[in-house]
Design a protein around this motif. Structure first.
Motif, PDB file in Angstrom:
ATOM      1  N   VAL A 138       0.824  -1.211   0.000  1.00  0.00           N
ATOM      2  CA  VAL A 138       0.000   0.000   0.000  1.00  0.00           C
ATOM      3  C   VAL A 138       0.853   1.253   0.000  1.00  0.00           C
ATOM      4  O   VAL A 138       0.455   2.301  -0.545  1.00  0.00           O
ATOM      5  CB  VAL A 138      -0.955  -0.025   1.220  1.00  0.00           C
ATOM      6  N   SER A 139       2.041   1.173   0.571  1.00  0.00           N
ATOM      7  CA  SER A 139       2.901   2.360   0.613  1.00  0.00           C
ATOM      8  C   SER A 139       3.474   2.704  -0.765  1.00  0.00           C
ATOM      9  O   SER A 139       3.904   3.842  -1.004  1.00  0.00           O
ATOM     10  CB  SER A 139       4.049   2.141   1.609  1.00  0.00           C
ATOM     11  N   GLY A 140       3.479   1.737  -1.691  1.00  0.00           N
ATOM     12  CA  GLY A 140       4.064   1.956  -3.010  1.00  0.00           C
ATOM     13  C   GLY A 140       3.430   3.092  -3.788  1.00  0.00           C
ATOM     14  O   GLY A 140       4.133   4.013  -4.248  1.00  0.00           O
ATOM     15  N   PRO A 141       2.107   3.101  -4.007  1.00  0.00           N
ATOM     16  CA  PRO A 141       1.490   4.207  -4.754  1.00  0.00           C
ATOM     17  C   PRO A 141       1.720   5.576  -4.102  1.00  0.00           C
ATOM     18  O   PRO A 141       1.897   6.581  -4.811  1.00  0.00           O
ATOM     19  CB  PRO A 141       0.000   3.827  -4.752  1.00  0.00           C
ATOM     20  N   TRP A 142       1.692   5.639  -2.778  1.00  0.00           N
ATOM     21  CA  TRP A 142       1.917   6.931  -2.114  1.00  0.00           C
ATOM     22  C   TRP A 142       3.338   7.429  -2.386  1.00  0.00           C
ATOM     23  O   TRP A 142       3.555   8.603  -2.688  1.00  0.00           O
ATOM     24  CB  TRP A 142       1.687   6.795  -0.614  1.00  0.00           C
ATOM     25  N   LEU A 143       4.331   6.531  -2.327  1.00  0.00           N
ATOM     26  CA  LEU A 143       5.711   6.913  -2.618  1.00  0.00           C
ATOM     27  C   LEU A 143       5.868   7.324  -4.076  1.00  0.00           C
ATOM     28  O   LEU A 143       6.587   8.286  -4.396  1.00  0.00           O
ATOM     29  CB  LEU A 143       6.659   5.749  -2.292  1.00  0.00           C
ATOM     30  N   LEU A 144       5.177   6.604  -4.989  1.00  0.00           N
ATOM     31  CA  LEU A 144       5.228   6.980  -6.402  1.00  0.00           C
ATOM     32  C   LEU A 144       4.587   8.360  -6.612  1.00  0.00           C
ATOM     33  O   LEU A 144       5.041   9.153  -7.455  1.00  0.00           O
ATOM     34  CB  LEU A 144       4.510   5.934  -7.253  1.00  0.00           C
ATOM     35  N   GLY A 145       3.542   8.655  -5.856  1.00  0.00           N
ATOM     36  CA  GLY A 145       2.943   9.981  -5.924  1.00  0.00           C
ATOM     37  C   GLY A 145       3.917  11.061  -5.485  1.00  0.00           C
ATOM     38  O   GLY A 145       3.976  12.154  -6.087  1.00  0.00           O
ATOM     39  N   GLN A 146       4.713  10.761  -4.444  1.00  0.00           N
ATOM     40  CA  GLN A 146       5.734  11.716  -4.005  1.00  0.00           C
ATOM     41  C   GLN A 146       6.798  11.902  -5.089  1.00  0.00           C
ATOM     42  O   GLN A 146       7.294  13.020  -5.304  1.00  0.00           O
ATOM     43  CB  GLN A 146       6.385  11.219  -2.706  1.00  0.00           C
ATOM     44  N   ALA A 147       7.164  10.832  -5.783  1.00  0.00           N
ATOM     45  CA  ALA A 147       8.133  10.941  -6.870  1.00  0.00           C
ATOM     46  C   ALA A 147       7.577  11.805  -8.001  1.00  0.00           C
ATOM     47  O   ALA A 147       8.293  12.627  -8.597  1.00  0.00           O
ATOM     48  CB  ALA A 147       8.491   9.551  -7.391  1.00  0.00           C
ATOM     49  N   THR A 148       6.298  11.623  -8.302  1.00  0.00           N
ATOM     50  CA  THR A 148       5.650  12.454  -9.326  1.00  0.00           C
ATOM     51  C   THR A 148       5.664  13.925  -8.919  1.00  0.00           C
ATOM     52  O   THR A 148       5.922  14.824  -9.753  1.00  0.00           O
ATOM     53  CB  THR A 148       4.200  11.979  -9.556  1.00  0.00           C
ATOM     54  N   ASN A 149       5.397  14.188  -7.670  1.00  0.00           N
ATOM     55  CA  ASN A 149       5.428  15.583  -7.185  1.00  0.00           C
ATOM     56  C   ASN A 149       6.830  16.188  -7.296  1.00  0.00           C
ATOM     57  O   ASN A 149       6.995  17.365  -7.620  1.00  0.00           O
ATOM     58  CB  ASN A 149       4.949  15.646  -5.733  1.00  0.00           C
ATOM     59  N   LEU A 150       7.864  15.353  -7.054  1.00  0.00           N
ATOM     60  CA  LEU A 150       9.243  15.853  -7.184  1.00  0.00           C
ATOM     61  C   LEU A 150       9.538  16.221  -8.645  1.00  0.00           C
ATOM     62  O   LEU A 150      10.169  17.250  -8.920  1.00  0.00           O
ATOM     63  CB  LEU A 150      10.232  14.787  -6.699  1.00  0.00           C
TER      64      LEU A 150
END
Length: 601
Positions: free
Chosen positions: A23-35
């Motif tokens: 479950v933490s994967g999509p949230w981390l990918l969202g943070q990468a997208t924001n970066l």
């Protein structure tokens, strides 16, 4: 069934660890997208200004959507993508998915061990149950149907548990975890996603209720088919002899057609659950994409948050679809489990008494014994008989007179309806069944041998017997002569049908087995029906020598085999109509004399 095994908690713990990382994967990918988006905005606007100033300028230029996006991202004007932070975030994503996969593998291994251990215990329960069931249970059911419950249905339970237990656990945990992240990101979008849940549950329940009945019918018809195959295979020679291949094939086709129809209906009905829930999930996905886009345009959510939520929405429908797709396996396993648990709940023999004393003398007394297989059909009524130790008693009469039933009552395969049976002055209902039966040696009309050597088959009733004792019993039963003509002698392997030896020789082996057990009471239920006249005479001579000090019951149709019996009982309709020696009964000119005259023609 699974509750006693502590590994079940481990399956849940590993599933929880796997889901948390997953479950933490999509949230981390969202943070990468924001970066990445922050770096893009930083390169587009010159340094020196603030984020608020840039947003205000964009609104003045009429770029309200871009201004809203600028407000959702933390960026520095004039600064590009932070590749170090991006790299660490992507490594965290990789670590999360790798860790989730490792937890999943460990969970799968633990689940396999748990299921196989549980099924190992279930098979032991079934085997123990078989030994506690009364003979009446098997008399009332086809053998193939019982075998289907104890083999096919248990295998189906194993398959269902193996494929569903971890998936159900993970799907439920994933559903809770994803829902929590969705609510944290956007309660509005989470509410939209939740619309699919009650609809999916309702439709799954409606469809599942219909398919469950079909799965129950499927496994019932599978049992009927197995019973037919077992029956035809057991009597294959007779089927060929009487030319009933076409009739047997027609019956097989009928059972097979019923199984085909019930299986098709069960699989089709349960198979509609997946497409229905997929359709609901896709509609929910479209609504989330549209509303999420509007929230992104209004600045309520960042690009990464929308991306993460869309991924979560897809993950949210996955456990629902997985649970729906598993429903057919679950329903099939439940149908099999019901059949197995009905078998395990079947009424057992009444518990044995506490005493374990083994009869030693062999004095048998029937006191006003009555018995009936069905409540409305009396078979034996008020039968009384006393047999002194060492005496040989022959029981004769027409088919259905109750001869074999009398033996079954003595062995406590059935309990008397009224009256009592005493051995050495004790009611057999107060005896331990194992001790009672160990004192009685029986040879039935149908010789039963198991797959093994002749030596092992003879020693079946007494594992501690020495080779000399086995050979002595074989000689007494006239087995030794023909065994020594075989290439491997007593080590010759025979199958369950006695392949390699004739029907008469199989019967001789079973007689040797009974003699080796050294019983206090010996029962021969048509034991000489499968041997030739010469062998029959030899067996009679051997039995005369070995019956000294041993009470013997001989059930026979052929009166030539019981002429030397101390007492002959003539039975008709469950009652003793005559008793005496061979000469006395012939002189009386009654039913026995008439039967003897008919056989002498």
């Amino acid at each position: 069934m699974l509750r006693p095994y502590r590994r079940l908690a481990g399956v849940g713990a590993l599933g929880l660890g796997s889901i948390v990382l997953n479950v933490s994967g999509p949230w981390l990918l969202g943070q990468a997208t924001n970066l990445i988006f922050a770096g893009y905005l930083g390169q587009r606007f010159p340094s020196g200004g603030t984020k608020e100033e840039i947003a205000e300028r964009l609104r003045g230029e009429g770029a309200d959507v871009l201004a809203a996006l600028v407000g959702t991202v933390d960026f520095t004007p004039g600064r590009g993508i932070d590749f170090r932070a991006l790299g660490l975030t992507l490594l965290a994503v990789l670590a999360a998915y790798v860790g989730s996969g490792l937890f999943w593998i460990m969970q799968g291994r633990l689940t396999t061990n748990l299921v196989q251990q549980a099924l190992f215990g279930l098979r032991q329960q079934v085997e123990a149950k078989l030994s506690r069931l009364p003979l009446s249970y098997f008399d009332q059911r086809p053998r193939g149907e019982v075998l289907s419950r104890t083999t096919n249905d248990i295998d189906n339970i194993a398959q269902g548990l193996q494929q569903t237990i971890s998936q159900i656990t993970n799907s439920l945990l994933l559903l809770v975890g994803v829902l929590g992240m969705m609510v944290w990101i956007s309660p509005l979008l989470a509410a939209v996603a939740l619309i699919a849940v009650p609809m999916s549950i309702y439709l799954t329940k409606v469809i599942g209720k219909r398919s469950q009945a079909q799965f129950a019918q499927q496994w019932k018809t599978a049992g009927d088919l197995n019973a037919h195959v077992d029956e035809v295979y057991t009597g294959y020679a007779l089927v060929k002899m009487f030319g009933h291949e076409k009739e047997s094939l027609a019956a097989f086709r009928t059972h097979n057609e019923r199984l085909y129809r019930s299986s098709t209906r069960a699989q089709f009905i349960s198979g509609t659950i997946g497409p229905v829930t997929t359709l609901i999930g896709n509609v929910s996905y479209v609504l989330i994409a549209v509303i999420g886009g509007l929230q992104l345009a209004s600045g309520a959510l960042s690009v990464g948050a929308v991306q993460a939520f869309i991924q979560y929405s897809r993950q949210f429908t996955q456990p629902l679809m997985a649970l729906a797709n598993l429903s057919s396996l679950v329903q099939s396993a439940v149908a099999s489990a019901e059949r197995v648990f009905v078998f395990l709940d079947a009424p057992e023999e009444t518990p044995s008494a506490a005493t374990e004393e083994r009869p030693t003398q062999g004095r048998v007394c029937f006191e006003a014994v009555s018995f009936r297989y069905q409540d409305n059909k009396p078979l034996i009524e008020s039968l009384s008989l006393t047999v002194e130790p060492g005496r040989s008693v022959a029981i004769v009469g027409p088919t259905g007179a109750g001869k074999t039933t009398l033996v079954n009552l003595l062995m406590r395969f059935y309990d008397v309806t009224a009256g009592r049976i005493n051995i050495d002055g004790a009611d057999i209902r107060d005896m331990d069944r194992d001790q009672l039966r160990s004192a009685i040696g029986i040879v039935t009309q149908d010789p039963w041998l198991f797959g093994g050597t002749i030596r092992e088959n003879i020693a079946y009733g007494r594992d501690s017997a020495t080779d000399d004792e086995i050979v002595a019993a074989a000689r007494a039963a006239h087995v030794d002569h023909f065994v020594r003509t075989l290439s491997n002698g007593y080590d010759t392997v025979i199958d369950t049908e006695g392949g390699g030896v004739s029907a008469g020789e199989r019967q001789l082996i079973t007689i040797a087995r009974a003699l080796l057990a050294d019983p206090v009471i010996l029962v021969l239920d048509e034991a000489t029906s499968s041997v030739d006249t010469r062998t029959e005479l030899l067996i009679q001579q051997a039995m005369a020598r070995l019956s000294t000090g041993r009470t013997s019951f001989v059930v026979a149709h052929r009166l030539s085999t019981i002429r030397e019996a101390d007492l002959i009982l003539m039975m008709e309709d469950g009652a003793i109509v005559e008793q005496g020696t061979h000469r006395e009964l012939l002189a009386a000119g009654g039913p026995y004399a008439r039967m003897h005259a008919a056989q002498s023609v």
